[in-house]
Write a protein that holds these residues in place. Structure first.
Motif, short mmCIF file in Angstrom:
data_model
loop_
_atom_site.label_atom_id
_atom_site.label_comp_id
_atom_site.label_asym_id
_atom_site.label_seq_id
_atom_site.Cartn_x
_atom_site.Cartn_y
_atom_site.Cartn_z
N PRO A 28 1.10 16.54 -6.26
CA PRO A 28 0.25 15.46 -5.70
C PRO A 28 1.07 14.50 -4.86
O PRO A 28 2.20 14.13 -5.21
CB PRO A 28 -0.31 14.77 -6.95
CG PRO A 28 0.64 15.12 -8.05
CD PRO A 28 1.17 16.49 -7.72
N LYS A 29 0.50 14.16 -3.73
CA LYS A 29 1.19 13.22 -2.84
C LYS A 29 0.97 11.80 -3.34
O LYS A 29 -0.15 11.44 -3.73
CB LYS A 29 0.65 13.35 -1.42
CG LYS A 29 0.94 14.70 -0.77
CD LYS A 29 0.39 14.74 0.64
CE LYS A 29 0.68 16.09 1.29
NZ LYS A 29 0.14 16.15 2.68
N PRO A 30 2.01 11.01 -3.34
CA PRO A 30 1.84 9.61 -3.77
C PRO A 30 0.94 8.88 -2.78
O PRO A 30 0.91 9.21 -1.59
CB PRO A 30 3.26 9.05 -3.75
CG PRO A 30 4.00 9.93 -2.78
CD PRO A 30 3.39 11.29 -2.91
N PRO A 31 0.19 7.91 -3.24
CA PRO A 31 -0.66 7.14 -2.31
C PRO A 31 0.20 6.43 -1.28
O PRO A 31 1.35 6.06 -1.56
CB PRO A 31 -1.38 6.15 -3.23
CG PRO A 31 -0.52 6.04 -4.45
CD PRO A 31 0.11 7.40 -4.61
N PRO A 32 -0.31 6.26 -0.08
CA PRO A 32 0.48 5.58 0.94
C PRO A 32 0.84 4.16 0.52
O PRO A 32 0.02 3.46 -0.09
CB PRO A 32 -0.44 5.58 2.17
CG PRO A 32 -1.82 5.78 1.62
CD PRO A 32 -1.65 6.63 0.40
N LYS A 33 2.04 3.78 0.81
CA LYS A 33 2.52 2.45 0.42
C LYS A 33 1.98 1.40 1.37
O LYS A 33 2.07 1.54 2.59
CB LYS A 33 4.04 2.43 0.43
CG LYS A 33 4.64 1.16 -0.18
CD LYS A 33 6.14 1.26 -0.29
CE LYS A 33 6.71 0.01 -0.96
NZ LYS A 33 8.19 0.08 -1.09
N VAL A 34 1.38 0.37 0.81
CA VAL A 34 0.84 -0.71 1.62
C VAL A 34 1.98 -1.60 2.07
O VAL A 34 2.77 -2.07 1.24
CB VAL A 34 -0.19 -1.54 0.83
CG1 VAL A 34 -0.75 -2.67 1.68
CG2 VAL A 34 -1.30 -0.63 0.32
N GLN A 39 0.02 -6.99 1.73
CA GLN A 39 -0.19 -7.16 0.30
C GLN A 39 -0.41 -8.63 -0.06
O GLN A 39 0.18 -9.52 0.55
CB GLN A 39 1.03 -6.64 -0.48
CG GLN A 39 1.27 -5.15 -0.36
CD GLN A 39 2.49 -4.71 -1.16
OE1 GLN A 39 2.85 -5.32 -2.17
NE2 GLN A 39 3.14 -3.65 -0.71
#
Length: 297
Positions: A28-34, A39
Motif C-alpha cells: 500500500p502506498k502511503p497517503p500523500p504528505k500534506v 497544515q
C-alpha cells in the motif's frame, strides 16, 4: 498438454500437492504528505482576543448579514455615502488563511501563545482596519454575503461587533439568483443554493442581537429605513445617503458585489411585486413563515 500441467499431475499423484504461482501483494502506498504550509497547527481553537488591548485594532465593526441577491450592494453604497461610514467592496476576508511553511515558525507561533485561528484573526483584523483607516472614516460596515456561514466565528473574533440583518422575500431571492446568470444557475438549483444562505442568516438572527431590515421596505421608503440604520450606528442622518450615485464606491465586479446597471444608475429601483403564495416553492414555506412573508403559518 503443457509441461506445467504434466508436472502438477505427477506431483499431485506422488504427494497430493500441486504447484501454483504465489500472488504478489501490492504494497500500500502511503497517503500523500500534506505540506506544512497547508497544515493547521495542532490543537487549533477558535477563540476571542487573548489580549484585549493588542489583538484587535478594529473596534466595533459592523457586519451586514444577508443572503445573496437581497439588496446588500444597494445598502452598502448608500451607507458608504455617509461621511462617517465606510462600506467597501466584498472583501471575502473569512477565506483568508495563514500558511506556516517550516517547523520553526510553527514552534514560534505556539510558544507565542497563538492558535492557528488566532493568527488568521490577526490577519483579518489588520486587513479590515487598514481598509477603514485609508477611508478616513470611523465606522466600518462589511457586507460579504457568505459571512452568514461564519457568523459564529466573526462574532468570536470581534466580541464588540454589531450586526445588521437584511431580509428579502425568499422566493424573490431565488428568482433573482437564477436571473443573474440563467445559463449557469438553473432554477432547480436556485432553491437549495439560496436556502442555505437564508438558513444560516436566520440562525444568526436567532443568536445575535442587531437591527433587521427588509429589502422591500428599503426601496419603498429609503429615508425612513436608512434613518433607522443611522440611529443604530450612532451617526446623524445625512441626505447624501440617498444620492449614492454621486459617490465613488469602488469597482462593480461580478464576485465582489452586484455589477448590474441598476446599481450603477445611482437611483433606488422599485422592488418587483411579491410572489403569490402559489408561486412559492414548498421548500421555502418555513423560512417565509419565520421572516413574516406570506400566509405560511
Amino acid at each position: 498438454m503443457s509441461w506445467r500441467y504434466k508436472a502438477n499431475a505427477m506431483l499431485e499423484g506422488l504427494t497430493g500437492y500441486t504447484l501454483s504461482r504465489r500472488l504478489r501483494r501490492e504494497t500500500p502506498k502511503p497517503p500523500p504528505k500534506v505540506p506544512l504550509e497547508l497544515q493547521r497547527l495542532p490543537g487549533d481553537v477558535v477563540r476571542g482576543p487573548v489580549d484585549g488591548v493588542h489583538d484587535r485594532l478594529l473596534r466595533e465593526p459592523v457586519f451586514l448579514l444577508s443572503s445573496v441577491r437581497s439588496g446588500s450592494t444597494l445598502l452598502r453604497v448608500m451607507l458608504n455615502s455617509h461621511s462617517r461610514v465606510h462600506s467597501p467592496i466584498e472583501t471575502h476576508f473569512r477565506r483568508m488563511t495563514v500558511g506556516l511553511p517550516t517547523e520553526p515558525v510553527r514552534q514560534a507561533a505556539q510558544l507565542l501563545g497563538h492558535t492557528h485561528s488566532d493568527l488568521e484573526h490577526l490577519v483579518w483584523d489588520r486587513l479590515l482596519h487598514r481598509e477603514l483607516g485609508r477611508s478616513g472614516k470611523p465606522i466600518l460596515v462589511e457586507k460579504t454575503p457568505s459571512n452568514v456561514f461564519a457568523w459564529r466565528r466573526i462574532a468570536t473574533c470581534w466580541p464588540d461587533a454589531r450586526f445588521v440583518f437584511l431580509l428579502r422575500h425568499p422566493a424573490s431571492i431565488t428568482q433573482s439568483w437564477h436571473e443573474a446568470d440563467p445559463g449557469r444557475r438553473p432554477m432547480e438549483e436556485a432553491v437549495p443554493r439560496t436556502l442555505s444562505y437564508m438558513t444560516y442568516l436566520q440562525e444568526a438572527r436567532t443568536h445575535l442581537t442587531g437591527l433587521t431590515l427588509r429589502y422591500e421596505d428599503l426601496v419603498a421608503r429609503p429615508e425612513d429605513e436608512l434613518r433607522r440604520v443611522c440611529a443604530f450606528l450612532g451617526v446623524p442622518w445625512e441626505p447624501a445617503i440617498l444620492e449614492y450615485g454621486a459617490q465613488d464606491h469602488g469597482a462593480f465586479v461580478k464576485g465582489i458585489g452586484d455589477w448590474r446597471d441598476k446599481i450603477r444608475a445611482g437611483t433606488v429601483v422599485e422592488a418587483r411585486p411579491l410572489p403569490t403564495p402559489e408561486e412559492v416553492p414548498a421548500e421555502l414555506h418555513e423560512i417565509c413563515r419565520l421572516w413574516g412573508y406570506g400566509p405560511f403559518a
